[in-house]
Scaffold this motif. Structure first.
Motif, PDB file in Angstrom:
ATOM      1  N   ARG A  14      -4.379   5.643   6.328  1.00 43.78           N
ATOM      2  CA  ARG A  14      -5.755   6.124   6.204  1.00 43.78           C
ATOM      3  C   ARG A  14      -6.766   5.010   6.448  1.00 43.78           C
ATOM      4  O   ARG A  14      -7.777   5.213   7.150  1.00 43.78           O
ATOM      5  N   ARG A  15      -6.515   3.823   5.881  1.00 49.72           N
ATOM      6  CA  ARG A  15      -7.497   2.734   5.992  1.00 49.72           C
ATOM      7  C   ARG A  15      -7.780   2.327   7.426  1.00 49.72           C
ATOM      8  O   ARG A  15      -8.955   2.298   7.847  1.00 49.72           O
ATOM      9  N   PRO A  16      -6.769   1.966   8.225  1.00 49.29           N
ATOM     10  CA  PRO A  16      -7.084   1.567   9.604  1.00 49.29           C
ATOM     11  C   PRO A  16      -7.657   2.702  10.443  1.00 49.29           C
ATOM     12  O   PRO A  16      -8.488   2.457  11.330  1.00 49.29           O
TER      13      PRO A  16
ATOM     14  N   GLU B 177      -2.174   5.689   2.231  1.00 46.82           N
ATOM     15  CA  GLU B 177      -3.317   4.773   2.279  1.00 46.82           C
ATOM     16  C   GLU B 177      -3.144   3.728   3.378  1.00 46.82           C
ATOM     17  O   GLU B 177      -4.126   3.303   4.004  1.00 46.82           O
TER      18      GLU B 177
ATOM     19  N   LEU C 135       0.835  -1.199   0.000  1.00 45.72           N
ATOM     20  CA  LEU C 135       0.000   0.000   0.000  1.00 45.72           C
ATOM     21  C   LEU C 135       0.867   1.245   0.000  1.00 45.72           C
ATOM     22  O   LEU C 135       1.944   1.276   0.601  1.00 45.72           O
TER      23      LEU C 135
ATOM     24  N   ALA D 225      -9.653   5.073   9.250  1.00 51.37           N
ATOM     25  CA  ALA D 225     -11.046   5.182   8.820  1.00 51.37           C
ATOM     26  C   ALA D 225     -11.888   4.051   9.397  1.00 51.37           C
ATOM     27  O   ALA D 225     -13.032   4.263   9.816  1.00 51.37           O
ATOM     28  N   GLU D 226     -11.324   2.843   9.441  1.00 53.67           N
ATOM     29  CA  GLU D 226     -12.064   1.713  10.006  1.00 53.67           C
ATOM     30  C   GLU D 226     -12.371   1.929  11.478  1.00 53.67           C
ATOM     31  O   GLU D 226     -13.371   1.417  12.004  1.00 53.67           O
TER      32      GLU D 226
END
Length: 291
Positions: free
Chosen positions: A45-47, A42, A38, A49-50
């Motif tokens: 950002r992903r964890p 990103e 990744l 956002a989760e």
């Protein structure tokens, strides 16, 4: 080697009278792993956002980058800036991350981050600097500890004083008071003294620093070593503010940095001898006191 503790760098723009930008709120600790393949942004950002978060300060340990792009400080090519960045460095192979600090927020409406760290390249040499996040990929899992911000956030905005776009704190969608302070400290103030003054003015007698991405005008360490440079890229490995033997507040900052020659230095900073060059972005957690 002696170095002037009162050294200053003339910035291109006017200096606001208020030398600290800050917002009070809350933060919660979140631990996760940055996934390989990744993009660096990103992968954080992903964890976040989760977990329902958009902005955070982080410490990173282990893992590797590759492909990887970074810069170190450099003289400014024009009077528009007091200091600038080197050309892009793109080491071959993978670079194994030792540790790093990150400010994560938004720039131009999208996720962005500011990261300084230390790593070892494929050639076995330890280096450090400012990571170019949109040109860096996670090669091996990186362990992250994030303080996810609530009621406040970091947002990159134009800064007339330095003529850079820099992260500063803003109130979040659900602004609230709390024992955490997202802060940006402006240039030409001692990094330890500014933190001590901030806590003293709010009745905080004990605090922990979370994250911590900064630049200083050279550096002086408690072990006597000196970095004679007009610019460093620095991050805080661990930091605290507490009462000293005489009852006065004392900041203890264990840092790592790289100077404009690409040289690394690390250790405890000497109080009263390390002025900020461009910025210090940090979250202050009040542990005891009236805040």
């Amino acid at each position: 080697m002696m170095i002037d503790p009162d050294r200053r760098v003339l910035q291109p723009g006017p200096a606001p009278s208020e030398r600290v930008q800050w917002v009070a709120g809350n933060a919660r600790l979140l631990e996760f792993t940055l996934e390989p393949r990744l993009n660096f942004i990103e992968a954080i950002r992903r964890p976040l956002a989760e977990a329902g978060g958009e902005s955070a300060v982080l410490t990173l340990v282990g893992g590797a980058f590759g492909p990887f792009t970074y810069v170190v400080p450099a003289p400014a090519p024009t009077p528009e800036h007091a200091a600038y960045y080197s050309e892009f460095h793109r080491p071959a192979g993978i670079s194994r991350l030792e540790d790093a600090a990150v400010t994560f927020g938004r720039r131009d409406g999208i996720a962005f981050l500011h990261c300084h760290g230390v790593w070892t390249g494929a050639d076995g040499i330890r280096r450090g600097g400012h990571v170019i996040p949109d040109q860096t990929v996670i090669a091996e899992p990186v362990r992250a500890r994030a303080w996810v911000l609530d009621g406040m956030a970091f947002e990159a905005q134009p800064d007339p004083e330095t003529n850079f776009t820099l992260f500063g704190p803003v109130s979040g969608a659900s602004a609230s008071s709390g024992r955490f302070f997202a802060a940006r400290f402006r240039p030409n103030q001692d990094i330890c003294g500014a933190l001590e003054d901030f806590c003293r003015s709010r009745g905080i007698v004990s605090a922990a620093l979370r994250g911590g991405v900064a630049s200083t005008i050279g550096a002086v360490f408690e072990n006597g070593s000196v970095v004679d440079s007009f610019a460093t890229e620095m991050f805080i490995r661990s930091g605290s503010i507490s009462s000293g033997t005489d009852g006065a507040l004392e900041a203890a900052l264990d840092v790592a940095l790289v100077d404009h020659r690409g040289n690394l230095a690390e250790g405890l900073l000497t109080r009263g001898a390390n002025p900020i060059l461009m910025t210090l972005e940090v979250v202050i957690e009040a542990l005891a006191g009236s805040a």
